[in-house]
Design a protein around this motif. Structure first.
Motif, mmCIF file in Angstrom:
data_model
loop_
_atom_site.group_PDB
_atom_site.id
_atom_site.type_symbol
_atom_site.label_atom_id
_atom_site.label_comp_id
_atom_site.label_asym_id
_atom_site.label_seq_id
_atom_site.Cartn_x
_atom_site.Cartn_y
_atom_site.Cartn_z
ATOM 1 N N HIS A 208 41.931 56.575 40.600
ATOM 2 C CA HIS A 208 41.339 57.731 39.855
ATOM 3 C C HIS A 208 40.954 56.936 38.205
ATOM 4 O O HIS A 208 40.670 57.451 37.961
ATOM 5 N N ASP A 209 41.300 55.505 38.424
ATOM 6 C CA ASP A 209 40.373 54.800 37.623
ATOM 7 C C ASP A 209 39.420 54.408 38.102
ATOM 8 O O ASP A 209 38.651 53.791 38.757
ATOM 9 N N HIS A 210 38.697 54.012 36.084
ATOM 10 C CA HIS A 210 37.373 53.149 36.763
ATOM 11 C C HIS A 210 38.510 50.971 36.947
ATOM 12 O O HIS A 210 39.014 50.844 35.620
ATOM 13 N N LEU A 211 38.334 50.756 38.069
ATOM 14 C CA LEU A 211 39.168 49.400 38.139
ATOM 15 C C LEU A 211 37.926 47.976 37.678
ATOM 16 O O LEU A 211 37.112 48.279 38.730
ATOM 17 N N SER A 212 38.070 46.591 37.341
ATOM 18 C CA SER A 212 37.793 45.792 37.473
ATOM 19 C C SER A 212 37.990 44.550 39.004
ATOM 20 O O SER A 212 39.081 46.068 39.170
ATOM 21 N N THR A 213 37.262 44.447 38.882
ATOM 22 C CA THR A 213 38.024 43.200 40.280
ATOM 23 C C THR A 213 39.764 42.996 40.239
ATOM 24 O O THR A 213 40.111 42.668 41.506
ATOM 25 N N GLU A 214 39.498 42.682 38.991
ATOM 26 C CA GLU A 214 40.854 42.069 38.743
ATOM 27 C C GLU A 214 41.884 42.982 38.778
ATOM 28 O O GLU A 214 42.966 43.030 39.608
ATOM 29 N N ASP A 215 41.711 43.896 38.725
ATOM 30 C CA ASP A 215 42.663 45.620 38.736
ATOM 31 C C ASP A 215 42.825 45.873 40.524
ATOM 32 O O ASP A 215 43.703 46.022 40.166
ATOM 33 N N LEU A 216 41.620 45.528 41.099
ATOM 34 C CA LEU A 216 42.093 45.884 42.213
ATOM 35 C C LEU A 216 42.436 44.939 43.012
ATOM 36 O O LEU A 216 43.097 45.736 43.861
ATOM 37 N N HIS A 217 42.015 43.628 42.613
ATOM 38 C CA HIS A 217 42.954 42.599 42.846
ATOM 39 C C HIS A 217 44.257 42.967 43.510
ATOM 40 O O HIS A 217 45.052 43.086 44.324
ATOM 41 N N ARG A 218 44.741 43.101 41.726
ATOM 42 C CA ARG A 218 46.329 43.234 42.135
ATOM 43 C C ARG A 218 46.898 44.132 42.977
ATOM 44 O O ARG A 218 47.727 44.135 43.171
ATOM 45 N N LEU A 219 45.951 45.933 42.629
ATOM 46 C CA LEU A 219 46.051 46.722 43.988
ATOM 47 C C LEU A 219 46.500 46.595 44.586
ATOM 48 O O LEU A 219 47.438 46.832 46.133
ATOM 49 N N VAL A 220 45.792 45.853 45.595
ATOM 50 C CA VAL A 220 45.008 45.438 47.014
ATOM 51 C C VAL A 220 46.527 44.540 47.608
ATOM 52 O O VAL A 220 47.388 44.539 48.155
ATOM 53 N N LYS A 221 46.691 43.062 46.482
ATOM 54 C CA LYS A 221 48.206 42.381 46.845
ATOM 55 C C LYS A 221 49.086 42.601 46.974
ATOM 56 O O LYS A 221 50.202 42.450 47.751
ATOM 57 N N LYS A 222 49.223 44.015 46.199
ATOM 58 C CA LYS A 222 50.673 44.877 46.380
ATOM 59 C C LYS A 222 51.037 45.137 48.090
ATOM 60 O O LYS A 222 51.975 45.995 48.892
ATOM 61 N N THR A 223 49.668 45.680 49.135
ATOM 62 C CA THR A 223 49.869 46.065 50.404
ATOM 63 C C THR A 223 49.752 45.629 51.142
ATOM 64 O O THR A 223 49.448 45.268 51.887
ATOM 65 N N ASN A 224 48.744 43.592 51.040
ATOM 66 C CA ASN A 224 48.650 42.954 51.724
ATOM 67 C C ASN A 224 47.970 41.472 50.489
ATOM 68 O O ASN A 224 46.813 42.035 50.176
ATOM 69 N N PRO A 225 49.117 41.088 50.794
ATOM 70 C CA PRO A 225 48.968 40.176 49.894
ATOM 71 C C PRO A 225 48.575 38.725 50.246
ATOM 72 O O PRO A 225 48.366 38.186 49.426
ATOM 73 N N THR A 226 48.315 38.654 51.167
ATOM 74 C CA THR A 226 46.804 37.919 51.712
ATOM 75 C C THR A 226 45.723 38.324 51.402
ATOM 76 O O THR A 226 44.529 37.374 51.874
ATOM 77 N N ILE A 227 45.573 39.154 50.827
ATOM 78 C CA ILE A 227 43.581 39.313 50.889
ATOM 79 C C ILE A 227 43.661 38.956 49.183
ATOM 80 O O ILE A 227 44.385 38.842 48.839
ATOM 81 N N GLY A 228 42.633 38.086 49.392
ATOM 82 C CA GLY A 228 42.056 37.498 48.740
ATOM 83 C C GLY A 228 41.136 38.175 47.397
ATOM 84 O O GLY A 228 40.643 38.514 47.606
ATOM 85 N N TYR A 229 41.153 37.075 46.220
ATOM 86 C CA TYR A 229 40.369 37.409 45.367
ATOM 87 C C TYR A 229 38.524 37.771 45.771
ATOM 88 O O TYR A 229 37.720 38.818 45.571
ATOM 89 N N THR A 230 38.174 36.515 46.487
ATOM 90 C CA THR A 230 36.862 36.454 47.250
ATOM 91 C C THR A 230 36.459 37.619 47.991
ATOM 92 O O THR A 230 35.382 38.327 47.541
ATOM 93 N N THR A 231 37.639 38.237 48.812
ATOM 94 C CA THR A 231 37.056 39.471 49.426
ATOM 95 C C THR A 231 37.000 40.829 49.103
ATOM 96 O O THR A 231 36.062 41.323 48.789
ATOM 97 N N VAL A 232 38.254 41.148 47.580
ATOM 98 C CA VAL A 232 37.919 41.953 46.762
ATOM 99 C C VAL A 232 37.019 42.526 46.017
ATOM 100 O O VAL A 232 35.886 42.960 46.106
ATOM 101 N N TYR A 233 35.848 41.163 45.815
ATOM 102 C CA TYR A 233 35.109 41.051 44.390
ATOM 103 C C TYR A 233 33.741 41.427 45.606
ATOM 104 O O TYR A 233 33.305 42.096 45.571
ATOM 105 N N ARG A 234 33.356 40.630 47.291
ATOM 106 C CA ARG A 234 32.701 40.761 47.163
ATOM 107 C C ARG A 234 32.323 41.916 48.600
ATOM 108 O O ARG A 234 31.813 43.094 48.543
#
Length: 170
Positions: free
Chosen positions: A56-82
């Motif tokens: 429920h926030d305004h997320l940057s790519t970095e913010d979202l990547h940090r949250l995603v990595k908590k649930t699946n550490p194999t998901i990279g920054y580029t995947t989140v960005y794209r």
């Protein structure tokens, strides 16, 4: 002009839709968009979408990547960005520019048009509804024979907390 939402909360969310849940609706939209564009559907993109919709926030790519990595550490920054870019292109996310050089995103599914007040000192933001702005959009669209899809309206200034810290600023 009466502003709704600003005095109650810093984020104004609409109530969930009845029937099919938002995750299912969003996944269907994303999968359809990917198919239309000839792009690959993947469980990693689904996971990024799920985490994004749960925030429920305004997320940057970095913010979202940090949250995603908590649930699946194999998901990279580029995947989140794209994936964020794809979500914006298919209408599931809006890019929000708070004039600080950082692209942020918020989900758009089941959200009414709202506006932002952004503190230029600390970066804090408050969302609010202003039906009068919608009326101005309609009126100007009619005047120029233009069919508006959406608009962006922000108020930049100094929040109350920053005003208290530095009463001579602003």
């Amino acid at each position: 002009m009466k502003l709704s939402g600003a005095s109650l909360s810093k984020r104004v969310d609409d109530s969930p839709v009845a029937g099919e849940d938002l995750h299912s609706i969003a996944k269907r939209i994303l999968v359809g968009y990917l198919r239309e564009k000839g792009l690959k559907h993947s469980s990693r993109r689904d996971r990024v979408l799920e985490v994004f919709l749960d925030t429920h926030d305004h997320l940057s790519t970095e913010d979202l990547h940090r949250l995603v990595k908590k649930t699946n550490p194999t998901i990279g920054y580029t995947t989140v960005y794209r994936t964020l870019k794809l979500l914006a292109h298919c209408g599931l996310a809006f890019e929000v520019d708070f004039q600080d050089g950082v692209a942020r995103y918020e989900h758009s599914l089941n959200r009414r048009t709202h506006h932002h007040m952004v503190c230029t000192s600390c970066g804090d933001s408050v969302e609010f509804f202003a039906p009068e702005v919608e009326e101005v959009q309609r009126r100007i669209g009619d005047q120029f024979h233009f069919e508006p899809l959406r608009h962006s309206f922000q108020i930049l200034g100094t929040c109350q907390a920053c005003q208290r810290k530095n009463p001579h600023a602003g």
